[in-house]
Enzyme design. Structure first.
Site, PDB file in Angstrom:
ATOM      1  N   HIS A  47      -4.693  26.231 -18.239  1.00 33.00           N
ATOM      2  CA  HIS A  47      -6.114  27.094 -18.441  1.00 33.00           C
ATOM      3  C   HIS A  47      -5.920  28.385 -17.966  1.00 33.00           C
ATOM      4  O   HIS A  47      -5.230  29.085 -17.466  1.00 33.00           O
ATOM      5  CB  HIS A  47      -7.081  26.053 -17.767  1.00 33.00           C
ATOM      6  CG  HIS A  47      -7.479  24.742 -18.393  1.00 33.00           C
ATOM      7  ND1 HIS A  47      -6.668  23.570 -18.113  1.00 33.00           N
ATOM      8  CD2 HIS A  47      -8.360  24.541 -19.162  1.00 33.00           C
ATOM      9  CE1 HIS A  47      -7.005  22.654 -18.872  1.00 33.00           C
ATOM     10  NE2 HIS A  47      -8.139  23.211 -19.365  1.00 33.00           N
ATOM     11  N   LYS A  72     -10.180  29.009 -13.735  1.00 28.71           N
ATOM     12  CA  LYS A  72     -10.545  27.512 -13.532  1.00 28.71           C
ATOM     13  C   LYS A  72     -10.146  26.882 -12.084  1.00 28.71           C
ATOM     14  O   LYS A  72      -9.086  27.652 -11.633  1.00 28.71           O
ATOM     15  CB  LYS A  72      -9.617  26.698 -14.582  1.00 28.71           C
ATOM     16  CG  LYS A  72      -9.854  24.954 -14.452  1.00 28.71           C
ATOM     17  CD  LYS A  72      -9.374  24.533 -15.545  1.00 28.71           C
ATOM     18  CE  LYS A  72      -9.697  23.105 -15.470  1.00 28.71           C
ATOM     19  NZ  LYS A  72     -10.852  22.664 -15.451  1.00 28.71           N
TER      20      LYS A  72
END
Length: 268
Positions: free
Chosen positions: A157, A161
């Site tokens: 990600h 995040k």
């Protein structure tokens, strides 16, 4: 058909803006409220303008109850602590609560379960159709291939995040565990560092990568002797999660209180 009024919480964030854009673009729903944390620079501004679209006549406020009582449902991709608080308010207002937030602890999960006695909650580590279909395929593969194949879950990600592994990684790992008739908590290996020794049989490993602007990439690897099977999903836009959340709200409206998942929404 009556249009469903939806409130977006965390309205000024990346996912919040995507939710506002998607609600505005889809038929059968409209934006009825937009909420941000106290002190946010977005407070008092038009939610549509914050999301980069036309003004929608809905100003961003910091009072969730005031927004919820005028809505049929809430779309929530915020933080575990915030989501639990929103769940309590949704239970009071008796409206649908769609939760795409990840990283909940056991106490927070218990509070969501309590709120679901009075509200319809749809909660999933991933709201996309593709990922939930992938989870079903992972479960079937784990069941069919048996213990001769080791299972590893890989995910990447964007740099912003804050939880790891991702909620989607857990969703996929849990699907694999269920396929093997195991409890994921007993089988998962989330950290490998130093002299670890050989891989323990029957475990499900997780590997996490963070960087750049990656929306989300997940793969489940079944590694056997002389062959390897990889099932993967790559998200190119947050819109897929926003569309899934809206679909979940539409499905949940009018149902009995309870804690549901995207598998229920999609009939998987």
């Amino acid at each position: 058909m009556t249009s469903l009024g939806l409130t977006v919480v965390g309205a000024a964030g990346r996912m919040g803006q995507s939710l506002i854009q998607t609600v505005h673009a889809l038929d059968g729903v409209h934006l009825s409220g937009a909420v941000e944390r106290p002190g946010s620079e977005a407070l008092g501004k038009d939610a549509g303008q914050i999301a980069g679209i036309e003004p929608l006549g809905v100003n961003i406020i910091d009072d969730p109850l005031a927004a919820f009582v005028k809505s049929d449902g809430v779309l929530d991709f915020t933080s575990p602590q915030s989501s639990v608080g929103f769940a309590d308010i949704c239970a009071q207002a008796r409206i649908v609560h769609v939760i795409g937030t990840t990283g909940f602890g056991s106490d927070e999960e218990d509070r969501l379960g309590a709120a679901a006695r009075h509200a319809v909650i749809v909660k999933s580590g991933n709201m996309s159709l593709g990922v939930n279909l992938l989870a079903e395929l992972v479960k079937q593969a784990a069941q069919s291939l048996g213990d001769d194949f080791d299972i590893e879950v890989l995910e990447m990600h964007h740099r912003h995040k804050v939880d790891a592994p991702s909620g989607t990684a857990y969703l996929l790992g849990d699907a694999a565990a269920k396929g093997r008739d195991m409890n994921l908590a007993d089988a998962s290996v989330r950290v490998r560092d130093g002299h670890t020794g050989p891989r323990a049989a029957g475990t499900i490993g997780f590997a996490t990568m963070r960087g750049g602007s990656v929306v989300g990439e997940h793969a489940v690897v079944f590694a056997g002797e002389g062959e390897r099977i990889e099932l993967c999903h790559k998200a190119d836009s947050r819109e897929i999660f926003a569309r899934g959340a809206v679909r979940a709200a539409q499905w949940a409206h009018g149902r009995k209180p309870g804690l549901y998942s995207m598998k229920d929404v999609l009939g998987l």
